[in-house]
Design a protein around this motif. Structure first.
Motif, PDB file in Angstrom:
ATOM      1  N   GLY A 118      -3.359  15.984   3.617  1.00  0.00           N
ATOM      2  CA  GLY A 118      -2.031  15.391   3.690  1.00  0.00           C
ATOM      3  C   GLY A 118      -1.644  14.675   2.415  1.00  0.00           C
ATOM      4  N   THR A 119      -2.593  14.537   1.483  1.00  0.00           N
ATOM      5  CA  THR A 119      -2.290  13.899   0.204  1.00  0.00           C
ATOM      6  C   THR A 119      -1.741  14.927  -0.767  1.00  0.00           C
ATOM      7  OG1 THR A 119      -4.522  14.272  -0.691  1.00  0.00           O
ATOM      8  CG2 THR A 119      -4.141  12.226   0.538  1.00  0.00           C
ATOM      9  N   GLN A 120      -1.177  14.418  -1.847  1.00  0.00           N
ATOM     10  CA  GLN A 120      -0.611  15.283  -2.885  1.00  0.00           C
ATOM     11  C   GLN A 120      -0.962  14.671  -4.228  1.00  0.00           C
ATOM     12  OE1 GLN A 120       3.549  16.229  -2.451  1.00  0.00           O
ATOM     13  NE2 GLN A 120       3.799  16.534  -4.655  1.00  0.00           N
ATOM     14  N   LEU A 121      -2.126  15.048  -4.770  1.00  0.00           N
ATOM     15  CA  LEU A 121      -2.591  14.443  -6.003  1.00  0.00           C
ATOM     16  C   LEU A 121      -1.666  14.793  -7.161  1.00  0.00           C
ATOM     17  CD1 LEU A 121      -6.434  15.015  -5.718  1.00  0.00           C
ATOM     18  CD2 LEU A 121      -5.165  12.910  -5.343  1.00  0.00           C
ATOM     19  N   GLY A 122      -1.388  13.786  -8.000  1.00  0.00           N
ATOM     20  CA  GLY A 122      -0.509  13.995  -9.143  1.00  0.00           C
ATOM     21  C   GLY A 122       0.806  13.266  -8.949  1.00  0.00           C
ATOM     22  N   GLY A 123       1.651  13.344  -9.955  1.00  0.00           N
ATOM     23  CA  GLY A 123       2.963  12.717  -9.842  1.00  0.00           C
ATOM     24  C   GLY A 123       2.969  11.303 -10.371  1.00  0.00           C
ATOM     25  N   GLY A 124       4.093  10.603 -10.192  1.00  0.00           N
ATOM     26  CA  GLY A 124       4.254   9.256 -10.709  1.00  0.00           C
ATOM     27  C   GLY A 124       3.647   8.207  -9.799  1.00  0.00           C
ATOM     28  N   THR A 125       4.002   6.944 -10.059  1.00  0.00           N
ATOM     29  CA  THR A 125       3.422   5.837  -9.292  1.00  0.00           C
ATOM     30  C   THR A 125       4.482   4.765  -9.068  1.00  0.00           C
ATOM     31  OG1 THR A 125       1.306   6.226 -10.412  1.00  0.00           O
ATOM     32  CG2 THR A 125       1.534   4.174  -9.189  1.00  0.00           C
ATOM     33  N   ASP A 126       4.645   4.336  -7.819  1.00  0.00           N
ATOM     34  CA  ASP A 126       5.543   3.227  -7.497  1.00  0.00           C
ATOM     35  C   ASP A 126       4.807   2.282  -6.563  1.00  0.00           C
ATOM     36  OD1 ASP A 126       7.572   1.492  -6.827  1.00  0.00           O
ATOM     37  OD2 ASP A 126       9.110   3.054  -6.665  1.00  0.00           O
ATOM     38  N   ILE A 127       4.016   1.390  -7.152  1.00  0.00           N
ATOM     39  CA  ILE A 127       3.200   0.476  -6.357  1.00  0.00           C
ATOM     40  C   ILE A 127       4.082  -0.474  -5.561  1.00  0.00           C
ATOM     41  CG2 ILE A 127       1.360  -1.250  -6.439  1.00  0.00           C
ATOM     42  CD1 ILE A 127       0.479  -0.031  -9.102  1.00  0.00           C
ATOM     43  N   ASN A 128       5.145  -0.942  -6.185  1.00  0.00           N
ATOM     44  CA  ASN A 128       6.037  -1.880  -5.504  1.00  0.00           C
ATOM     45  C   ASN A 128       6.573  -1.297  -4.208  1.00  0.00           C
ATOM     46  OD1 ASN A 128       7.848  -4.224  -5.244  1.00  0.00           O
ATOM     47  ND2 ASN A 128       9.451  -2.731  -5.694  1.00  0.00           N
ATOM     48  N   ARG A 129       6.995  -0.050  -4.258  1.00  0.00           N
ATOM     49  CA  ARG A 129       7.534   0.607  -3.060  1.00  0.00           C
ATOM     50  C   ARG A 129       6.464   0.722  -1.980  1.00  0.00           C
ATOM     51  NH1 ARG A 129      10.901   6.335  -3.155  1.00  0.00           N
ATOM     52  NH2 ARG A 129      11.560   6.295  -0.977  1.00  0.00           N
ATOM     53  N   ALA A 130       5.241   1.071  -2.395  1.00  0.00           N
ATOM     54  CA  ALA A 130       4.149   1.201  -1.425  1.00  0.00           C
ATOM     55  C   ALA A 130       3.826  -0.141  -0.773  1.00  0.00           C
ATOM     56  CB  ALA A 130       2.915   1.774  -2.115  1.00  0.00           C
ATOM     57  N   LEU A 131       3.768  -1.199  -1.582  1.00  0.00           N
ATOM     58  CA  LEU A 131       3.458  -2.519  -1.027  1.00  0.00           C
ATOM     59  C   LEU A 131       4.575  -3.029  -0.129  1.00  0.00           C
ATOM     60  CD1 LEU A 131       1.758  -4.359  -4.034  1.00  0.00           C
ATOM     61  CD2 LEU A 131       0.680  -3.256  -2.058  1.00  0.00           C
ATOM     62  N   ALA A 132       5.819  -2.663  -0.455  1.00  0.00           N
ATOM     63  CA  ALA A 132       6.936  -3.056   0.415  1.00  0.00           C
ATOM     64  C   ALA A 132       6.767  -2.457   1.799  1.00  0.00           C
ATOM     65  CB  ALA A 132       8.259  -2.604  -0.201  1.00  0.00           C
ATOM     66  N   TYR A 133       6.324  -1.189   1.838  1.00  0.00           N
ATOM     67  CA  TYR A 133       6.102  -0.552   3.145  1.00  0.00           C
ATOM     68  C   TYR A 133       4.937  -1.240   3.873  1.00  0.00           C
ATOM     69  CZ  TYR A 133       4.850   2.786   6.729  1.00  0.00           C
ATOM     70  OH  TYR A 133       4.541   3.345   7.936  1.00  0.00           O
ATOM     71  N   CYS A 134       3.832  -1.459   3.158  1.00  0.00           N
ATOM     72  CA  CYS A 134       2.676  -2.103   3.794  1.00  0.00           C
ATOM     73  C   CYS A 134       3.041  -3.486   4.329  1.00  0.00           C
ATOM     74  CB  CYS A 134       1.528  -2.216   2.797  1.00  0.00           C
ATOM     75  SG  CYS A 134       0.845  -0.624   2.282  1.00  0.00           S
ATOM     76  N   GLN A 135       3.808  -4.232   3.552  1.00  0.00           N
ATOM     77  CA  GLN A 135       4.225  -5.575   3.963  1.00  0.00           C
ATOM     78  C   GLN A 135       5.052  -5.528   5.243  1.00  0.00           C
ATOM     79  OE1 GLN A 135       6.699  -7.561   1.047  1.00  0.00           O
ATOM     80  NE2 GLN A 135       5.961  -9.587   1.655  1.00  0.00           N
ATOM     81  N   SER A 136       5.856  -4.486   5.381  1.00  0.00           N
ATOM     82  CA  SER A 136       6.705  -4.362   6.575  1.00  0.00           C
ATOM     83  C   SER A 136       5.886  -4.054   7.828  1.00  0.00           C
ATOM     84  CB  SER A 136       7.757  -3.269   6.366  1.00  0.00           C
ATOM     85  OG  SER A 136       7.170  -1.975   6.370  1.00  0.00           O
ATOM     86  N   GLN A 137       4.649  -3.563   7.661  1.00  0.00           N
ATOM     87  CA  GLN A 137       3.820  -3.201   8.801  1.00  0.00           C
ATOM     88  C   GLN A 137       2.902  -4.327   9.262  1.00  0.00           C
ATOM     89  OE1 GLN A 137       4.292  -0.031  10.231  1.00  0.00           O
ATOM     90  NE2 GLN A 137       5.976  -0.163   8.755  1.00  0.00           N
ATOM     91  N   ILE A 138       2.872  -5.426   8.522  1.00  0.00           N
ATOM     92  CA  ILE A 138       1.962  -6.530   8.857  1.00  0.00           C
ATOM     93  C   ILE A 138       2.579  -7.403   9.949  1.00  0.00           C
ATOM     94  CG2 ILE A 138       0.841  -8.606   7.964  1.00  0.00           C
ATOM     95  CD1 ILE A 138       0.721  -7.190   5.231  1.00  0.00           C
ATOM     96  N   THR A 139       1.859  -7.574  11.030  1.00  0.00           N
ATOM     97  CA  THR A 139       2.336  -8.400  12.143  1.00  0.00           C
ATOM     98  C   THR A 139       1.543  -9.693  12.292  1.00  0.00           C
ATOM     99  OG1 THR A 139       0.897  -7.183  13.678  1.00  0.00           O
ATOM    100  CG2 THR A 139       3.164  -6.383  13.415  1.00  0.00           C
ATOM    101  N   ARG A 140       0.291  -9.705  11.810  1.00  0.00           N
ATOM    102  CA  ARG A 140      -0.553 -10.895  11.915  1.00  0.00           C
ATOM    103  C   ARG A 140      -1.165 -11.182  10.540  1.00  0.00           C
ATOM    104  NH1 ARG A 140      -5.010 -10.710  15.939  1.00  0.00           N
ATOM    105  NH2 ARG A 140      -5.395  -8.618  15.119  1.00  0.00           N
ATOM    106  N   PRO A 141      -0.419 -11.796   9.652  1.00  0.00           N
ATOM    107  CA  PRO A 141      -0.877 -11.966   8.271  1.00  0.00           C
ATOM    108  C   PRO A 141      -2.254 -12.614   8.145  1.00  0.00           C
ATOM    109  CG  PRO A 141       1.405 -12.690   8.510  1.00  0.00           C
ATOM    110  CD  PRO A 141       0.904 -12.408   9.882  1.00  0.00           C
TER     111      PRO A 141
END
Length: 417
Positions: free
Chosen positions: A304-327
């Motif tokens: 399900g992964t797709q190696l290669g391409g660019g990087t947007d860490i901020n976008r990834a962390l924004a998604y992870c942050q939205s999934q946290i319910t018990r910090p």
């Protein structure tokens, strides 16, 4: 050994045949004679140097040695030299799958598995054999390892349907081997960490946390008796199935992170199998993909992964942050070389906000046996200033890192000095 300008070993070379006086002198100094015969040393140098006219060994190979030399020459030979018989020496295995398959069979015959894996990687890098891995016959001939899995994943989209089933079988073999090596220790280490993270005030004697008990009772120190009266005991509990920690693995799937993706997927599956841990696995480049629902099979995760391409860490962390319910009960593990293509300041603000809310944030530059890759040192320093130091982590160390994060104690950062 030293070589004279004419390409022959020096008469005073230590590799020449020792005389009786040489041997006597050696013994008189208290040293044993060299246990490796001169001919054997010349043979080894000949295999290393490749048989060019200037190698100075004068050694002629035959039988198995000649076959080993041929396998090495096909990969590491040079196009500007000639062999001892005046033949051109050149690196190359030809463009046909049968010749490569024969070569793969040869190196598996003559060299141990660890050497075979290195030679395969070199063949892919030096001779551009990646496209031949799209053929099922080739995949059946190779020695499977983490690096080969990374190569196959990078070729996933170009892979014909006839090859995909064979590729999945190769990947599954590597994944199962990794799970056998890593799963038991990971579960044992993290189960202990979960137990210790659950504190109780009426522990049994063998469950007392003495460091915390002493700290909690310092005000009850009696100088005349030079002792502390422990009015309140602090102990380790036993984590119940209903008490969970949340772990978010956020994995950079850019091409340089291939080995890390493989190991992280295996660890993700192991963590997901533990009832006391709620595990989420997110991969990203410039897009973000949540693969949590595939964690029961790490092979599905990998494909399900797709190696290669660019990087947007901020976008990834924004998604992870939205999934946290018990910090306060959450560990976020970012696995990335930190080359950010998104908004740097926003990325750092998100990390700071997560840490301020109680999230344990771990930054791994790599999760592999290869050490730290090239990485963005400025971003690493900025994260360290936020209390999230970035370091490379081996698969064997990863359970200890996660245990420390779960228990909210200092991470066991390897000494790279």
């Amino acid at each position: 050994m030293t070589i004279e300008p004419n390409g022959q070993p020096s008469a005073t070379d230590s590799s020449s045949t020792p005389t009786t006086s040489d041997t006597a002198a050696t013994l008189s100094l208290g040293h044993a004679p060299d246990p490796v015969p001169v001919d054997e040393r010349l043979r080894r140098w000949r295999l290393v140097l490749g048989g060019d006219a200037a190698d100075g060994t004068g050694c002629v190979l035959g039988g198995r040695d000649a076959a080993m030399d041929g396998a090495l020459a096909a990969l590491y030979g040079r196009g500007d030299g000639k062999g001892p018989a005046g033949r051109e020496r050149s690196a190359g295995l030809g463009a046909s799958a049968p010749s490569v398959a024969r070569w793969l069979g040869d190196i598996r015959t003559y060299f141990p598995s660890s050497v075979v894996q290195v030679m395969q990687r070199d063949a892919i890098d030096r001779l551009g054999l990646s496209t031949l891995l799209l053929e099922p016959e080739m995949l059946e001939a190779v020695e499977a390892d983490v690096h080969l899995v990374g190569t196959l994943l990078s070729l996933n989209k170009a892979m014909p349907e006839t090859t995909k089933e064979t590729a999945r079988a190769v990947v599954r073999k590597v994944v199962e081997d990794l799970e056998k090596r890593l799963a038991t220790r990971t579960r044992a280490t993290l189960t202990g960490a979960l137990d210790r993270s659950a504190r109780i005030n009426r522990p049994r004697h063998h469950d007392i946390d003495w460091n915390r008990t002493i700290s909690a009772n310092l005000k009850h120190y009696l100088p005349e008796y030079r002792t502390i009266v422990p009015e309140r005991l602090v102990g380790y509990g036993r984590a119940s199935r209903s008490v969970k920690k949340e772990v978010v693995l956020c994995i950079d799937q850019s091409g340089s992170m291939a080995a890390s993706v493989v190991y992280a997927s295996v660890f993700g599956a192991v963590l997901a199998s533990m009832r006391s841990i709620d595990t989420r696995l997110v991969v990203f480049d410039t897009a973000v993909v949540d693969l949590t629902d595939q964690l029961d099979d790490p092979v599905d995760v990998l494909f399900g992964t797709q190696l290669g391409g660019g990087t947007d860490i901020n976008r990834a962390l924004a998604y992870c942050q939205s999934q946290i319910t018990r910090p306060a009960e959450t560990v976020v593990v970012l696995i990335s070389d930190l080359y950010e293509g998104g908004i740097r300041d926003e990325m750092l603000k998100r990390v700071a906000a997560m840490k301020a809310s109680g999230v344990q944030f771990v930054t791994l530059l790599a999760l592999s046996d290869e050490g730290a890759p090239a990485y963005d040192r400025e971003h690493a320093a900025a994260l360290a200033a936020l209390g999230a130091p970035a370091f490379a982590c081996t698969p064997d160390l990863f359970p200890e890192v996660m245990a420390a994060a779960i228990e909210k104690r200092p991470l066991p950062i390897p000494d790279t000095a």
